[in-house]
Design a protein around this motif. Structure first.
Motif, PDB file in Angstrom:
ATOM      1  N   VAL A  51       0.840  -1.198   0.000  1.00 23.79           N
ATOM      2  CA  VAL A  51       0.000   0.000   0.000  1.00 23.79           C
ATOM      3  C   VAL A  51       0.874   1.246   0.000  1.00 23.79           C
ATOM      4  N   ALA A  52       1.952   1.215   0.757  1.00 25.48           N
ATOM      5  CA  ALA A  52       2.858   2.364   0.794  1.00 25.48           C
ATOM      6  C   ALA A  52       3.405   2.638  -0.599  1.00 25.48           C
ATOM      7  N   CYS A  53       3.715   1.577  -1.304  1.00 17.89           N
ATOM      8  CA  CYS A  53       4.202   1.727  -2.676  1.00 17.89           C
ATOM      9  C   CYS A  53       3.131   2.365  -3.552  1.00 17.89           C
ATOM     10  N   ALA A  54       1.904   1.893  -3.423  1.00 17.71           N
ATOM     11  CA  ALA A  54       0.805   2.450  -4.213  1.00 17.71           C
ATOM     12  C   ALA A  54       0.587   3.923  -3.868  1.00 17.71           C
ATOM     13  N   ARG A  55       0.626   4.242  -2.580  1.00 15.96           N
ATOM     14  CA  ARG A  55       0.444   5.640  -2.157  1.00 15.96           C
ATOM     15  C   ARG A  55       1.554   6.521  -2.712  1.00 15.96           C
ATOM     16  N   ARG A  56       2.761   6.003  -2.710  1.00 18.55           N
ATOM     17  CA  ARG A  56       3.884   6.793  -3.228  1.00 18.55           C
ATOM     18  C   ARG A  56       3.684   7.103  -4.709  1.00 18.55           C
ATOM     19  N   LYS A  57       3.314   6.121  -5.480  1.00 18.94           N
ATOM     20  CA  LYS A  57       3.132   6.332  -6.915  1.00 18.94           C
ATOM     21  C   LYS A  57       1.969   7.285  -7.183  1.00 18.94           C
ATOM     22  N   LEU A  58       0.930   7.154  -6.370  1.00 15.69           N
ATOM     23  CA  LEU A  58      -0.200   8.063  -6.524  1.00 15.69           C
ATOM     24  C   LEU A  58       0.225   9.497  -6.231  1.00 15.69           C
ATOM     25  N   ARG A  59       1.003   9.660  -5.183  1.00 13.89           N
ATOM     26  CA  ARG A  59       1.476  10.984  -4.802  1.00 13.89           C
ATOM     27  C   ARG A  59       2.365  11.566  -5.904  1.00 13.89           C
ATOM     28  N   VAL A  64      -1.813  13.887  -4.766  1.00  9.99           N
ATOM     29  CA  VAL A  64      -2.846  13.597  -3.764  1.00  9.99           C
ATOM     30  C   VAL A  64      -2.283  12.659  -2.692  1.00  9.99           C
ATOM     31  N   VAL A  65      -2.567  13.008  -1.444  1.00  5.23           N
ATOM     32  CA  VAL A  65      -1.968  12.257  -0.349  1.00  5.23           C
ATOM     33  C   VAL A  65      -2.905  11.195   0.233  1.00  5.23           C
ATOM     34  N   SER A  66      -4.171  11.535   0.427  1.00  7.17           N
ATOM     35  CA  SER A  66      -5.041  10.572   1.095  1.00  7.17           C
ATOM     36  C   SER A  66      -6.347  10.357   0.350  1.00  7.17           C
ATOM     37  N   PRO A  67      -6.293   9.596  -0.703  1.00  5.57           N
ATOM     38  CA  PRO A  67      -7.497   9.311  -1.479  1.00  5.57           C
ATOM     39  C   PRO A  67      -8.144   8.049  -0.951  1.00  5.57           C
ATOM     40  N   TYR A  68      -9.253   7.674  -1.549  1.00  4.51           N
ATOM     41  CA  TYR A  68      -9.777   6.336  -1.292  1.00  4.51           C
ATOM     42  C   TYR A  68      -8.938   5.367  -2.108  1.00  4.51           C
ATOM     43  N   LEU A  69      -8.378   4.370  -1.439  1.00  3.14           N
ATOM     44  CA  LEU A  69      -7.476   3.431  -2.109  1.00  3.14           C
ATOM     45  C   LEU A  69      -7.854   2.012  -1.717  1.00  3.14           C
ATOM     46  N   LEU A  94      -9.909   6.537  -5.868  1.00  4.60           N
ATOM     47  CA  LEU A  94     -10.947   7.487  -6.236  1.00  4.60           C
ATOM     48  C   LEU A  94     -10.555   8.832  -5.675  1.00  4.60           C
ATOM     49  N   LEU A  95     -10.593   9.869  -6.497  1.00  4.28           N
ATOM     50  CA  LEU A  95     -10.279  11.186  -5.957  1.00  4.28           C
ATOM     51  C   LEU A  95     -10.995  12.283  -6.708  1.00  4.28           C
ATOM     52  N   SER A  96     -11.076  13.417  -6.042  1.00  5.66           N
ATOM     53  CA  SER A  96     -11.735  14.573  -6.622  1.00  5.66           C
ATOM     54  C   SER A  96     -10.774  15.251  -7.582  1.00  5.66           C
ATOM     55  N   SER A  97     -11.253  15.547  -8.771  1.00  3.61           N
ATOM     56  CA  SER A  97     -10.339  16.086  -9.780  1.00  3.61           C
ATOM     57  C   SER A  97      -9.817  17.466  -9.391  1.00  3.61           C
ATOM     58  N   ASP A 213     -17.279   9.991   7.426  1.00  2.00           N
ATOM     59  CA  ASP A 213     -16.029   9.242   7.503  1.00  2.00           C
ATOM     60  C   ASP A 213     -15.342   9.303   6.139  1.00  2.00           C
ATOM     61  N   ARG A 214     -14.226  10.036   6.088  1.00  2.00           N
ATOM     62  CA  ARG A 214     -13.512  10.194   4.821  1.00  2.00           C
ATOM     63  C   ARG A 214     -12.638   8.986   4.497  1.00  2.00           C
ATOM     64  N   THR A 215     -12.668   7.960   5.329  1.00  2.00           N
ATOM     65  CA  THR A 215     -11.758   6.832   5.139  1.00  2.00           C
ATOM     66  C   THR A 215     -12.476   5.587   4.624  1.00  2.00           C
ATOM     67  N   ASN A 216     -13.596   5.262   5.262  1.00  3.93           N
ATOM     68  CA  ASN A 216     -14.267   4.026   4.894  1.00  3.93           C
ATOM     69  C   ASN A 216     -15.607   4.294   4.225  1.00  3.93           C
ATOM     70  N   PRO A 217     -15.935   3.526   3.203  1.00  2.38           N
ATOM     71  CA  PRO A 217     -17.245   3.668   2.568  1.00  2.38           C
ATOM     72  C   PRO A 217     -18.325   3.062   3.445  1.00  2.38           C
ATOM     73  N   VAL A 218     -19.565   3.472   3.189  1.00  2.00           N
ATOM     74  CA  VAL A 218     -20.718   2.901   3.871  1.00  2.00           C
ATOM     75  C   VAL A 218     -21.329   1.828   2.980  1.00  2.00           C
ATOM     76  N   TYR A 219     -21.763   0.721   3.587  1.00  2.00           N
ATOM     77  CA  TYR A 219     -22.435  -0.331   2.831  1.00  2.00           C
ATOM     78  C   TYR A 219     -23.929  -0.231   3.055  1.00  2.00           C
ATOM     79  N   PHE A 220     -24.700  -0.123   1.969  1.00  2.00           N
ATOM     80  CA  PHE A 220     -26.144  -0.033   2.076  1.00  2.00           C
ATOM     81  C   PHE A 220     -26.748  -1.426   2.194  1.00  2.00           C
ATOM     82  N   PRO A 221     -27.944  -1.507   2.795  1.00  2.00           N
ATOM     83  CA  PRO A 221     -28.568  -2.825   2.981  1.00  2.00           C
ATOM     84  C   PRO A 221     -29.037  -3.454   1.673  1.00  2.00           C
TER      85      PRO A 221
END
Lengths: 228, 228
Positions: A51-59, A64-69, A94-97, A213-221
């Motif tokens: 994940v650190a590798c993925a975050r580095r490449k994304l950055r 962007v530092v903290s997207p949904y990954l 996923l990130l905001s343009s 919660d900017r970190t975890n998505p919500v699951y709908f029923p």
DNA sequence: AGAATAGTGTCTTTAAGACAATATGGC
DNA sequence: GCCATATTGTCTTAAAGACACTATTCT
């Protein structure tokens, strides 16, 4: 030969888009000049884990530092890279343009957004390696999860209106969403919290919200519209 | 250092169980004598791709040729193996325990089933490497997907009764399932096809069914009981 | 006949789909 | 006041939960 590749999604010009980079023309490099998903080799000295590798490449590519990954899967066989057996670990983000600073890196001549067709998972061009497969899997995962999660919220800026959120859903799903049901759904799942401000729209201003919660998505029923 | 590891699930003694192998005692081998998920290095000469590698290892351990097999994810960092940066690709498999021929292999002193507790994803023992994390992720994935897919059917033999299928769901979910709703759900999703034979039960015999598709699970339009 | 499990029916509840009605701010 | 969009309400519909009832075979 172990790499990490990224399918970075955002909404650009009112449609879902994925970030592509152009492969370098240097001799010895496979697929020179082709478009590809951003990614590259793991740096065992710098990257603590995948994940650190993925975050580095994304950055490096977007700033962007903290997207949904989210980890998408891995692809490994002896054909995907002409240099021999190779494995890649694919992530999707996923990130905001509006948060993005596109940066052409040392290993990428150019960077651009490619729109994802509403009807298909195909991008117009041939991508390098098996990146077309990876992208197709990423789009499929995203389109599946949209039906029962709050993922599209991560494509928006921090503050957004419910209409904007609904539009993000529609863009990803490729079909219209019923307004009233959508709002009850979002509301009863406790996805967002109301802010005190509103956004001017030319007519009645819209209430602003942000994710609880900017970190975890919500699951709908339930899914949106049950698959026949 | 790239490996493939497997979380092989089955129903044993009326509870969900995962297959564990014992690490060899040879000098130089990490975690000697510890229990671990079956797995090992990719054989670039024999394995065409990652799934082929997973299938080979599954066959070597259980003799089973065509189970339900799904990629779970990959784990890679510099701590998980004392020998240095390593990566593993984890798969999870579902199979009927009556199809299995357990085989202790060259690289595994012993093989056994470990029951998964109803309340937690923990196995009693400490597993080698980060296999406890991988197993926890596998159980979580399975428990999530049970809510909206036909996965438990792959834990049964080819022919089964609806009561047996319901029991498989209950074992994985760890809670009772309502019979009538369960049957409508299975029926209207077209998961199974009726056979002409029945199974004697001591009282009224039960109709036998089999999966319409032994390869792909069915996705239901809703989850079982909506998460609060 | 009685026991035991298989299988069905009925009523309630939850949340989505369709669509109409109301609310509000800018002009 | 008018327009455009935001927001809410009402009615219908699909499928699950709860629970009771019927069906069938064996002993």
């Amino acid at each position: 030969m172990v790499t990490v590749d990224l399918a970075i999604f955002s909404v650009v010009d009112d449609s879902l888009a994925v970030l592509l980079v152009q492969r370098p023309d240097s001799p010895g490099e496979p697929y020179p000049g082709s478009w590809a998903l951003p990614g590259g080799f793991i740096d065992v000295a710098r990257d603590a884990d995948l994940v650190a590798c993925a975050r580095r490449k994304l950055r490096e590519k977007t700033g962007v530092v903290s997207p949904y990954l989210e980890q998408l899967g891995s692809w490994g066989n002896r054909r995907r890279d002409p240099r021999g057996w190779s494995v890649t670990h694919a992530y999707f983000a996923l990130l905001s343009s509006d948060a993005i600073q596109l940066q052409a890196g040392a290993n990428a001549a150019a960077v651009r957004w490619a729109a994802i067709g509403d009807d298909s998972t195909r991008i117009g061009e041939r991508l390098a390696f098996d990146h077309a497969d990876i992208l197709a899997a990423a789009v499929e995962r995203l389109r599946n999860k949209v039906e029962y999660t709050s993922l599209p919220a991560f494509l928006l800026p921090v503050e957004f209106t419910l209409t904007e959120l609904q539009r993000a859903y529609e863009i990803v799903m490729g079909r219209p969403v019923e307004k009233s049901a959508f709002r009850t759904r979002i509301d009863s799942a406790g996805v967002v919290e109301r802010l005190s401000r509103t956004r001017a729209t030319g007519s009645r201003p819209a209430q602003l919200y942000r994710l609880k919660d900017r970190t975890n998505p919500v699951y709908f029923p339930r899914t949106f519209s049950p698959r026949s």
